[in-house]
Design a protein around this motif. Structure first.
Motif, mmCIF file in Angstrom:
data_model
loop_
_atom_site.group_PDB
_atom_site.id
_atom_site.type_symbol
_atom_site.label_atom_id
_atom_site.label_comp_id
_atom_site.label_asym_id
_atom_site.label_seq_id
_atom_site.Cartn_x
_atom_site.Cartn_y
_atom_site.Cartn_z
ATOM 1 N N GLY A 1 -5.419 4.840 7.053
ATOM 2 C CA GLY A 1 -5.799 5.776 6.003
ATOM 3 C C GLY A 1 -4.955 7.032 5.996
ATOM 4 N N LEU A 2 -4.521 7.485 7.171
ATOM 5 C CA LEU A 2 -3.688 8.678 7.245
ATOM 6 C C LEU A 2 -2.319 8.457 6.609
ATOM 7 N N GLY A 3 -1.925 7.197 6.468
ATOM 8 C CA GLY A 3 -0.652 6.886 5.825
ATOM 9 C C GLY A 3 -0.780 6.615 4.340
ATOM 10 N N VAL A 4 -2.022 6.646 3.825
ATOM 11 C CA VAL A 4 -2.267 6.376 2.404
ATOM 12 C C VAL A 4 -2.457 7.698 1.668
ATOM 13 N N ASP A 5 -1.631 7.948 0.678
ATOM 14 C CA ASP A 5 -1.738 9.173 -0.127
ATOM 15 C C ASP A 5 -1.744 8.788 -1.601
ATOM 16 N N ILE A 6 -2.938 8.508 -2.106
ATOM 17 C CA ILE A 6 -3.060 8.063 -3.496
ATOM 18 C C ILE A 6 -2.595 9.151 -4.450
ATOM 19 N N GLY A 7 -2.872 10.437 -4.097
ATOM 20 C CA GLY A 7 -2.458 11.540 -4.957
ATOM 21 C C GLY A 7 -0.947 11.664 -5.079
ATOM 22 N N GLY A 8 -0.208 11.062 -4.167
ATOM 23 C CA GLY A 8 1.247 11.139 -4.209
ATOM 24 C C GLY A 8 1.896 10.141 -5.157
ATOM 25 N N LEU A 9 1.090 9.255 -5.762
ATOM 26 C CA LEU A 9 1.639 8.274 -6.701
ATOM 27 C C LEU A 9 1.867 8.923 -8.060
ATOM 28 N N THR A 10 3.027 8.685 -8.647
ATOM 29 C CA THR A 10 3.352 9.219 -9.966
ATOM 30 C C THR A 10 3.118 8.147 -11.022
ATOM 31 N N GLY A 11 3.388 8.480 -12.281
ATOM 32 C CA GLY A 11 3.187 7.522 -13.367
ATOM 33 C C GLY A 11 3.987 6.252 -13.172
ATOM 34 N N THR A 12 5.240 6.390 -12.730
ATOM 35 C CA THR A 12 6.082 5.214 -12.491
ATOM 36 C C THR A 12 5.507 4.348 -11.377
ATOM 37 N N ARG A 13 4.986 4.981 -10.348
ATOM 38 C CA ARG A 13 4.409 4.238 -9.225
ATOM 39 C C ARG A 13 3.167 3.463 -9.660
ATOM 40 N N TYR A 14 2.426 4.007 -10.611
ATOM 41 C CA TYR A 14 1.250 3.269 -11.087
ATOM 42 C C TYR A 14 1.655 2.008 -11.841
ATOM 43 N N LEU A 15 2.798 2.052 -12.510
ATOM 44 C CA LEU A 15 3.319 0.834 -13.143
ATOM 45 C C LEU A 15 3.709 -0.179 -12.070
ATOM 46 N N GLU A 16 4.307 0.302 -10.987
ATOM 47 C CA GLU A 16 4.643 -0.591 -9.876
ATOM 48 C C GLU A 16 3.373 -1.166 -9.252
ATOM 49 N N LEU A 17 2.333 -0.340 -9.117
ATOM 50 C CA LEU A 17 1.062 -0.818 -8.571
ATOM 51 C C LEU A 17 0.480 -1.913 -9.455
ATOM 52 N N ALA A 18 0.556 -1.736 -10.775
ATOM 53 C CA ALA A 18 0.055 -2.761 -11.695
ATOM 54 C C ALA A 18 0.813 -4.080 -11.498
ATOM 55 N N LEU A 19 2.122 -3.983 -11.302
ATOM 56 C CA LEU A 19 2.931 -5.181 -11.049
ATOM 57 C C LEU A 19 2.501 -5.844 -9.744
ATOM 58 N N ILE A 20 2.305 -5.045 -8.699
ATOM 59 C CA ILE A 20 1.906 -5.584 -7.392
ATOM 60 C C ILE A 20 0.564 -6.297 -7.490
ATOM 61 N N LEU A 21 -0.402 -5.691 -8.187
ATOM 62 C CA LEU A 21 -1.724 -6.311 -8.335
ATOM 63 C C LEU A 21 -1.633 -7.615 -9.125
ATOM 64 N N ALA A 22 -0.836 -7.604 -10.197
ATOM 65 C CA ALA A 22 -0.697 -8.809 -11.015
ATOM 66 C C ALA A 22 -0.054 -9.939 -10.216
#
Length: 427
Positions: free
Chosen positions: A314-335
């Protein structure tokens, strides 16, 4: 000298306080997860994220930094690694070939298909993701290592979490349950082998000569484990069991797991592979005595040490550090994660004759990644394959895919229909 001792004492005291908070928060979130029809591990992972920079660290005064200051984090990491090694030993020990034997053909087909499609899609997604994550801590990462890791991370199914989900829904003795467990067991072995390859690739720096030497040492190590260590452990286990020297046997097995983890690290393969293989070659008989005197105490130890692993994650997870582009990457990863395991499981299950409902349930179950995924992700971080943002996105993917099973599994009459289809007869 006194001030140094005081500083050292306070460092340990801060560690103790942090672990206490981790344990209590893990219990609380575990209960919340259960109330939401989720495995306890989901709550414990969420607790680790909440205590990290994603939530607690955003509050005034940075409570996360006060609880887990930078000078304490190496100690937390060391404690978590001991818990992780013992957990991987348990995973290897609990791997039962008898799960696979009754339906080896169908399980192998489902597993290989899901792994192949998930790995292929994961490696393909690396083409899109690599340019934004090709440097970790100032070091350039080869595309081969990154793509192979992405494929391995997408391929895994969390065997321990899957077993818990099946137990909670009373599906363990059904056809779909036993097929899921058998397929997940094969998945995990393949995933550890892929991780071992990534580890060797990164350790060798891509040099063919170094990679060849790591492979040679690895083959020798595996041969020694099966030809020397396995019969030796069998003799020791029966000797100690006959004299009821359980504490001594527990110490021997824990020491063996730690030494095996050291050996694979020296070889150039990650420590978790050594712990897993040591568990794999550890005898399982006399079963009822080993469960009572060895496995249960080890499970209790894991209850204390694994939550520390979650907070380090958890200490290595920083959700607030994700930008708009990273959220597109996250969507790709989930898909990619969902489509690879779902399609890779459902299609061969249907071709093998399973009805749509059972095939769909099997696909949902095979998509659970849970704690096993976190193990692989933390290994990738320690190897320098993942940067912070990619690590955050992959942890979110692990939580999302595991949490899907609870609400999407059939309920009511549909669930009873699955329970009415018992495990196929063993051959």
């Amino acid at each position: 000298m006194d001030s140094m001792a005081t500083a050292a004492d306070m460092k340990l005291a801060t560690l103790f306080a942090g672990i206490a908070v981790v344990l209590l928060t893990g219990v609380l979130f575990g209960r919340i997860a259960q109330s939401l029809r989720q495995p306890i591990v989901i709550g414990e992972i969420a607790a680790g994220i909440v205590l990290g920079p994603s939530l607690l660290g955003l509050l005034p005064g940075d409570p996360s930094g006060l609880l887990f200051p930078a000078e304490v984090r190496p100690l937390l990491s060391a404690v978590s690694q001991v818990g992780l090694v013992l957990f991987m030993f348990m995973v290897g020990w609990e791997f039962e070939k008898r799960l696979i034997k009754p339906h080896v053909g169908m399980a192998a087909g489902i597993s290989l298909s899901s792994v192949a499609l998930a790995f292929g899609l994961g490696a393909l997604s690396a083409v899109v993701l690599y340019d934004g994550h090709d440097t970790v801590n100032g070091e350039h990462i080869s595309f081969t290592a990154f793509a192979t890791f992405m494929g391995a991370a997408m391929s895994v199914t969390a065997f321990p979490v899957l077993a818990r989900i099946l137990s909670d829904h009373r599906l363990s003795d059904t056809r779909v349950g036993t097929l899921a467990l058998a397929s997940a067991a094969i998945d995990d072995v393949l995933a550890w082998c892929m991780l071992a390859y990534v580890s060797a690739l990164v350790t060798s720096g891509g040099d063919p000569g170094d990679l060849f030497m790591i492979a040679i040492r690895g083959v020798v190590y595996v041969a020694l484990m099966f030809l020397v260590v396995r019969p030796l452990l069998d003799a020791i286990t029966w000797r100690f069991a006959g004299k009821e020297r359980w504490r001594a046997l527990l110490v021997v097995l824990c020491a063996g797991a730690l030494l095996s983890a050291w050996a694979t690290t020296w070889i150039g393969i990650h420590a978790i592979f050594g712990a897993f293989l040591f568990g794999f070659v550890t005898p399982r008989e006399p079963a009822h005595l080993l469960v009572e005197h060895i496995r249960r105490p080890l499970e209790q130890i894991s209850l204390i040490l694994l939550p520390v692993f979650f907070i380090v994650t958890g200490l290595g997870v920083d959700i607030g550090g994700l930008t708009g582009t990273r959220y597109l990457e996250l969507a790709l990863i989930l898909a990619v994660a969902c489509s690879g395991k779902l399609l890779g499981s459902v299609i061969p299950a249907r071709l093998s004759g399973l009805p749509w409902r059972e095939a769909g349930t099997l696909g949902l179950l095979m998509n659970t990644r849970g704690l096993t995924e976190l193990v692989i992700l933390n290994a990738a971080v320690s190897l320098g394959v993942l940067d912070g943002q990619m690590f955050t996105m992959m942890v979110i993917m692990a939580l999302f895919t595991t949490a899907l099973a609870g609400p999407l599994l059939p309920r009511g009459p549909a669930l009873e229909a699955l329970r009415s289809r018992p495990e196929p007869a063993k051959t």
